[in-house]
Design an enzyme around this catalytic site. Structure first.
Site, PDB file in Angstrom:
ATOM      1  N   HIS A  46     -47.211 -14.533 -38.870  1.00 14.60           N
ATOM      2  CA  HIS A  46     -47.586 -13.254 -38.271  1.00 14.60           C
ATOM      3  C   HIS A  46     -46.301 -12.521 -37.958  1.00 14.60           C
ATOM      4  CE1 HIS A  46     -51.909 -13.929 -37.919  1.00 14.60           C
ATOM      5  NE2 HIS A  46     -51.616 -15.180 -37.650  1.00 14.60           N
ATOM      6  N   LYS A  47     -45.816 -11.785 -38.932  1.00 14.62           N
ATOM      7  CA  LYS A  47     -44.510 -11.153 -38.839  1.00 14.62           C
ATOM      8  C   LYS A  47     -44.354 -10.301 -37.581  1.00 14.62           C
ATOM      9  CE  LYS A  47     -41.740  -9.520 -42.743  1.00 14.62           C
ATOM     10  NZ  LYS A  47     -40.522  -9.762 -42.145  1.00 14.62           N
ATOM     11  N   PHE A  48     -45.446  -9.610 -37.241  1.00  8.86           N
ATOM     12  CA  PHE A  48     -45.390  -8.793 -36.026  1.00  8.86           C
ATOM     13  C   PHE A  48     -45.646  -9.631 -34.784  1.00  8.86           C
ATOM     14  CE2 PHE A  48     -47.937  -6.359 -32.882  1.00  8.86           C
ATOM     15  CZ  PHE A  48     -46.894  -5.637 -32.334  1.00  8.86           C
ATOM     16  N   ASN A 180     -58.284  -1.239 -26.724  1.00  9.91           N
ATOM     17  CA  ASN A 180     -59.498  -1.201 -27.545  1.00  9.91           C
ATOM     18  C   ASN A 180     -59.393  -0.058 -28.555  1.00  9.91           C
ATOM     19  OD1 ASN A 180     -62.070  -1.828 -28.430  1.00  9.91           O
ATOM     20  ND2 ASN A 180     -63.042  -1.573 -26.424  1.00  9.91           N
ATOM     21  N   PHE A 181     -60.353  -0.012 -29.462  1.00 12.45           N
ATOM     22  CA  PHE A 181     -60.507   1.076 -30.429  1.00 12.45           C
ATOM     23  C   PHE A 181     -59.283   1.269 -31.329  1.00 12.45           C
ATOM     24  CE2 PHE A 181     -63.186   2.255 -26.695  1.00 12.45           C
ATOM     25  CZ  PHE A 181     -64.411   2.005 -27.292  1.00 12.45           C
ATOM     26  N   LEU A 182     -58.606   0.169 -31.647  1.00 15.57           N
ATOM     27  CA  LEU A 182     -57.532   0.252 -32.640  1.00 15.57           C
ATOM     28  C   LEU A 182     -58.173   0.503 -34.002  1.00 15.57           C
ATOM     29  CD1 LEU A 182     -54.713  -0.158 -33.885  1.00 15.57           C
ATOM     30  CD2 LEU A 182     -55.110  -2.634 -33.760  1.00 15.57           C
ATOM     31  N   CYS A 183     -57.780   1.601 -34.609  1.00 19.57           N
ATOM     32  CA  CYS A 183     -58.420   1.952 -35.884  1.00 19.57           C
ATOM     33  C   CYS A 183     -57.426   2.706 -36.768  1.00 19.57           C
ATOM     34  CB  CYS A 183     -59.630   2.845 -35.610  1.00 19.57           C
ATOM     35  SG  CYS A 183     -60.529   3.292 -37.107  1.00 19.57           S
ATOM     36  N   VAL A 184     -57.314   2.277 -37.999  1.00 23.88           N
ATOM     37  CA  VAL A 184     -56.501   2.979 -38.987  1.00 23.88           C
ATOM     38  C   VAL A 184     -57.444   3.389 -40.121  1.00 23.88           C
ATOM     39  CG1 VAL A 184     -54.693   2.662 -40.744  1.00 23.88           C
ATOM     40  CG2 VAL A 184     -54.325   1.821 -38.404  1.00 23.88           C
ATOM     41  N   LYS A 191     -50.426  -0.842 -44.392  1.00 29.00           N
ATOM     42  CA  LYS A 191     -49.114  -0.199 -44.481  1.00 29.00           C
ATOM     43  C   LYS A 191     -48.314  -0.452 -43.210  1.00 29.00           C
ATOM     44  CE  LYS A 191     -50.919   3.660 -47.274  1.00 29.00           C
ATOM     45  NZ  LYS A 191     -50.376   3.215 -48.575  1.00 29.00           N
ATOM     46  N   LEU A 193     -49.112   0.123 -40.168  1.00 31.46           N
ATOM     47  CA  LEU A 193     -49.240   1.149 -39.139  1.00 31.46           C
ATOM     48  C   LEU A 193     -49.714   0.526 -37.811  1.00 31.46           C
ATOM     49  CD1 LEU A 193     -48.746   4.143 -39.127  1.00 31.46           C
ATOM     50  CD2 LEU A 193     -51.116   4.540 -39.789  1.00 31.46           C
ATOM     51  N   THR A 216     -59.780  -7.996 -27.206  1.00 33.38           N
ATOM     52  CA  THR A 216     -60.562  -8.933 -28.030  1.00 33.38           C
ATOM     53  C   THR A 216     -60.459  -8.477 -29.474  1.00 33.38           C
ATOM     54  OG1 THR A 216     -62.560  -7.608 -27.706  1.00 33.38           O
ATOM     55  CG2 THR A 216     -62.266  -9.483 -26.232  1.00 33.38           C
ATOM     56  N   LEU A 432     -65.635  -3.806 -24.085  1.00 33.95           N
ATOM     57  CA  LEU A 432     -66.605  -3.023 -24.850  1.00 33.95           C
ATOM     58  C   LEU A 432     -66.313  -3.017 -26.353  1.00 33.95           C
ATOM     59  CD1 LEU A 432     -66.643  -0.073 -22.332  1.00 33.95           C
ATOM     60  CD2 LEU A 432     -68.303  -1.935 -22.515  1.00 33.95           C
TER      61      LEU A 432
HETATM   62  C1  LIG Z   1     -48.472  -4.506 -21.728  1.00 32.71           C
HETATM   63  C2  LIG Z   1     -49.299  -3.666 -22.540  1.00 32.71           C
HETATM   64  C3  LIG Z   1     -49.592  -4.304 -23.928  1.00 32.71           C
HETATM   65  C4  LIG Z   1     -50.555  -3.489 -24.721  1.00 32.71           C
HETATM   66  C5  LIG Z   1     -50.780  -4.032 -26.119  1.00 32.71           C
HETATM   67  C6  LIG Z   1     -51.545  -5.361 -26.124  1.00 32.71           C
HETATM   68  C7  LIG Z   1     -51.872  -5.806 -27.545  1.00 32.71           C
HETATM   69  C8  LIG Z   1     -53.011  -5.027 -28.157  1.00 32.71           C
HETATM   70  C9  LIG Z   1     -53.335  -5.529 -29.545  1.00 32.71           C
HETATM   71  C10 LIG Z   1     -54.403  -4.686 -30.218  1.00 32.71           C
HETATM   72  C11 LIG Z   1     -55.801  -5.026 -29.738  1.00 32.71           C
HETATM   73  C12 LIG Z   1     -56.844  -4.267 -30.494  1.00 32.71           C
HETATM   74  C13 LIG Z   1     -58.237  -4.564 -30.036  1.00 32.71           C
HETATM   75  C14 LIG Z   1     -59.202  -3.895 -31.021  1.00 32.71           C
HETATM   76  O1  LIG Z   1     -59.347  -2.713 -31.027  1.00 32.71           O
HETATM   77  S1  LIG Z   1     -60.024  -4.920 -32.127  1.00 32.71           S
HETATM   78  C15 LIG Z   1     -60.710  -3.795 -33.306  1.00 32.71           C
HETATM   79  C16 LIG Z   1     -59.775  -3.613 -34.450  1.00 32.71           C
HETATM   80  N1  LIG Z   1     -60.248  -2.586 -35.339  1.00 32.71           N
HETATM   81  C17 LIG Z   1     -60.892  -2.801 -36.481  1.00 32.71           C
HETATM   82  O2  LIG Z   1     -61.142  -3.926 -36.857  1.00 32.71           O
HETATM   83  C18 LIG Z   1     -61.333  -1.557 -37.225  1.00 32.71           C
HETATM   84  C19 LIG Z   1     -61.191  -1.687 -38.721  1.00 32.71           C
HETATM   85  N2  LIG Z   1     -59.853  -2.074 -39.072  1.00 32.71           N
HETATM   86  C20 LIG Z   1     -58.759  -1.302 -38.985  1.00 32.71           C
HETATM   87  O3  LIG Z   1     -58.817  -0.150 -38.559  1.00 32.71           O
HETATM   88  C21 LIG Z   1     -57.435  -1.914 -39.415  1.00 32.71           C
HETATM   89  O4  LIG Z   1     -57.692  -3.014 -40.254  1.00 32.71           O
HETATM   90  C22 LIG Z   1     -56.561  -2.365 -38.205  1.00 32.71           C
HETATM   91  C23 LIG Z   1     -56.128  -1.138 -37.418  1.00 32.71           C
HETATM   92  C24 LIG Z   1     -57.317  -3.331 -37.300  1.00 32.71           C
HETATM   93  C25 LIG Z   1     -55.312  -3.095 -38.724  1.00 32.71           C
HETATM   94  O5  LIG Z   1     -54.632  -2.264 -39.591  1.00 32.71           O
HETATM   95  P1  LIG Z   1     -54.272  -2.731 -41.091  1.00 32.71           P
HETATM   96  O6  LIG Z   1     -55.369  -3.590 -41.582  1.00 32.71           O
HETATM   97  O7  LIG Z   1     -53.944  -1.514 -41.863  1.00 32.71           O
HETATM   98  O8  LIG Z   1     -52.995  -3.663 -40.891  1.00 32.71           O
HETATM   99  P2  LIG Z   1     -51.431  -3.218 -40.808  1.00 32.71           P
HETATM  100  O9  LIG Z   1     -50.787  -3.421 -42.127  1.00 32.71           O
HETATM  101  O10 LIG Z   1     -51.296  -1.877 -40.217  1.00 32.71           O
HETATM  102  O11 LIG Z   1     -50.870  -4.281 -39.752  1.00 32.71           O
HETATM  103  C26 LIG Z   1     -50.991  -5.651 -39.955  1.00 32.71           C
HETATM  104  C27 LIG Z   1     -50.646  -6.345 -38.648  1.00 32.71           C
HETATM  105  O12 LIG Z   1     -51.643  -5.974 -37.664  1.00 32.71           O
HETATM  106  C28 LIG Z   1     -52.241  -7.155 -37.171  1.00 32.71           C
HETATM  107  N3  LIG Z   1     -53.660  -6.882 -36.834  1.00 32.71           N
HETATM  108  C29 LIG Z   1     -54.670  -6.665 -37.674  1.00 32.71           C
HETATM  109  N4  LIG Z   1     -55.813  -6.470 -36.993  1.00 32.71           N
HETATM  110  C30 LIG Z   1     -55.495  -6.577 -35.695  1.00 32.71           C
HETATM  111  C31 LIG Z   1     -56.240  -6.486 -34.509  1.00 32.71           C
HETATM  112  N5  LIG Z   1     -57.560  -6.261 -34.515  1.00 32.71           N
HETATM  113  N6  LIG Z   1     -55.615  -6.618 -33.341  1.00 32.71           N
HETATM  114  C32 LIG Z   1     -54.286  -6.848 -33.300  1.00 32.71           C
HETATM  115  N7  LIG Z   1     -53.511  -6.967 -34.395  1.00 32.71           N
HETATM  116  C33 LIG Z   1     -54.129  -6.830 -35.585  1.00 32.71           C
HETATM  117  C34 LIG Z   1     -52.140  -8.142 -38.291  1.00 32.71           C
HETATM  118  O13 LIG Z   1     -52.330  -9.471 -37.812  1.00 32.71           O
HETATM  119  C35 LIG Z   1     -50.744  -7.861 -38.788  1.00 32.71           C
HETATM  120  O14 LIG Z   1     -49.774  -8.420 -37.914  1.00 32.71           O
HETATM  121  P3  LIG Z   1     -49.075  -9.822 -38.302  1.00 32.71           P
HETATM  122  O15 LIG Z   1     -50.196 -10.810 -38.482  1.00 32.71           O
HETATM  123  O16 LIG Z   1     -48.315  -9.600 -39.571  1.00 32.71           O
HETATM  124  O17 LIG Z   1     -48.202 -10.181 -37.142  1.00 32.71           O
END
Ligand SMILES: CCCCCCCCCCCCCC(=O)SCCNC(=O)CCNC(=O)[C@H](O)C(C)(C)COP(=O)(O)OP(=O)(O)OC[C@H]1O[C@@H](n2cnc3c(N)ncnc32)[C@H](O)[C@@H]1OP(=O)(O)O
Length: 432
Positions: A46-48, A180-184, A191, A193, A216, A432
């Protein structure tokens, strides 16, 4: 919520006449597949996420590491003041959810690009009213509602949000962000993002002097504090079968299935009624006491209860039991409304789903209380009632004819180490 497969498990609702799970054979194949998948993702790099202050897979089971914050806060003056860089064609925006126009843009992005089940049959369709509710709790920060636009077309192409919450883990109440609501947008996937979105929300949370978060996801990331399962209770079995949400069980006819899931026309518990504004103090007391038994749970005060639990049409429903004799509030149940779009079906476009939220039983047995919740949900024309196996939910799921879904929901904390993987029943938190 959420996420990879929360909506449903077309394959998972193969129900036997007793309303429970698929055949033993299916279960073991399924379980095996899941194990293989899980060990693969454990091995995955998990590079990130490897660069972030979260529990790492390599540390699993190492109880010498202290529980609590992984990194100390940095002085606010050292928090990066400018946003992270985006690819040149895109720009950051802060989404003003008070604005109808903005709210519609967010709604459109999510309704076309947010979470789908593994077979792409259903997609979450959070309503605008729901989004406003979810994103504007007491003390919310507008700056945590983050969008990305294409500079030329001005189109919204990505989104991520945080809201503040006090979350207790064991004896410590910590100010956190719930993310929540992470969406690309579908066209911009893979890419990298998402990591930029996550870093930017982290930066903006840090600027408010908050250093922990809860979230979650349906995907396995480093490292879940708990892994839960969704269960589904059919209320409108014919529609659920017609749209491929569930399947007719072996040796079942449609009419036997409809009979199996039939519910009484009215609720059974004397004193069962809708929650009203004047109930906020009593419900807060009831809920605080109840949630104190779990290892991780929100620390709700009256303002939170008013926001999160007072009924809001089409968004959240709450009922309680007021003793007809003493007028004491003894029990409470609630669910939120999250429809899913049904993709590519000729006859139906929306699945109306209720999601179990917070429930407390002190006098009415939980089973009876939840049966009354099912009855109101049926009266209100929901197609399905969903519940996670968190808190004490396991005690009613099978008996009330919920069937297990095939998606898992993983819970995570950011910058907070918990030394053991918790059972779902140790979790008192629903996001939620
Ligand atoms: C102190 C405050 C801290 C605040 C922040 C706390 C953390 C919050 C964390 C977020 C909590 C969100 C809670 C919710 O909303 S969970 C709901 C997530 N949304 C969806 O499933 C909707 C449909 N999917 C998409 O929109 C995209 O596929 C998303 C945006 C999910 C990824 O975009 P894409 O598919 O274009 O990928 P990339 O090339 O840009 O990036 C790839 C990297 O992203 C990592 N990845 C993929 N999915 C998730 C995921 N659900 N949580 C965390 N990380 C995730 C993945 O392991 C990889 O990293 P690594 O494996 O290489 O390391």
């Amino acid at each position: 919520m959420e996420d990879n497969n929360p909506i449903s498990p077309s394959g998972s609702q193969t129900q036997n006449p007793d309303g429970n799970s698929p055949s033993d054979n299916d279960v073991s194949v399924d379980a095996l597949a899941r194990k293989v998948q899980e060990s693969l993702s454990l091995a995955k790099r998990h590079k990130f996420w490897e660069t972030q202050p979260v529990g790492q897979f390599k540390d699993l089971g190492d109880s010498s590491l202290p529980e609590g914050p992984i990194e100390p806060p940095t002085p606010l003056s050292e928090v990066k003041q400018e946003p992270y860089n985006l690819p040149n064609l895109y720009e950051w925006i802060t989404c003003d959810m008070d604005s109808d126009e903005m709210c519609s843009e967010v709604y459109n992005l999510l309704s076309n690009n947010y979470v789908e089940d593994d077979e792409n049959m259903f997609r979450f369709n959070y309503s605008k009213e729901f989004l406003r509710w979810a994103l504007r709790p007491p003390g919310y920060f507008k700056s945590w509602h983050i969008g990305v636009r294409a500079k030329s077309s001005k189109k919204l192409v990505a989104f991520i949000t945080g809201v503040p919450a006090r979350i207790r883990t064991r004896d410590s109440v910590v100010n956190m962000a719930e993310i929540n609501f992470l969406c690309v947008h579908k066209k911009l996937r893979s890419k990298r993002l998402a990591p930029v979105m996550i870093k930017e929300v982290t930066r903006r949370v840090h600027l408010e002097n908050i250093w922990q978060a809860a979230y979650t996801a349906g995907v396995v990331l480093p490292t879940p504090i708990s892994t839960c399962q969704y269960w589904h209770r059919s209320l409108n079995p014919k529609k659920l079968i017609d749209v491929g949400f569930s399947r007719l069980g072996a040796r079942m006819t449609m009419s036997r299935t409809i009979k199996l899931y039939k519910l009484p026309d009215s609720t059974a518990t004397p004193g069962f009624r809708k929650m009203e504004p004047h109930d906020v103090p009593a419900v807060t007391r009831l809920l605080r006491k109840y949630l104190s038994q779990f290892l991780v749970a929100p620390d709700f005060d009256e303002d939170d209860v008013e926001h999160w639990l007072l009924p809001k049409v089409g968004v959240v429903d709450s009922y309680l039991v007021e003793s007809p004799e003493t007028h004491e509030i003894t029990d409470f149940c609630s669910f939120y409304t999250l429809p899913s779009s049904i993709l590519g079906n000729q006859n139906y476009s929306t699945l109306k789903a209720a999601y179990s939220y917070y429930n407390v039983s002190t006098t009415t047995p939980l089973l009876q209380l939840m049966n009354d919740a099912l009855i109101v949900a049926k009266q209100k024309d929901y197609d399905v009632f969903n519940a996670l196996d968190v808190m004490q939910n396991e005690s009613f799921l099978k008996e009330l004819k919920f069937g297990p879904g095939d998606g898992k929901l993983h819970y995570y904390l950011y910058n907070y180490r918990i030394n053991h993987i918790m059972r779902p029943s140790e979790l008192g938190l629903v996001l939620l």
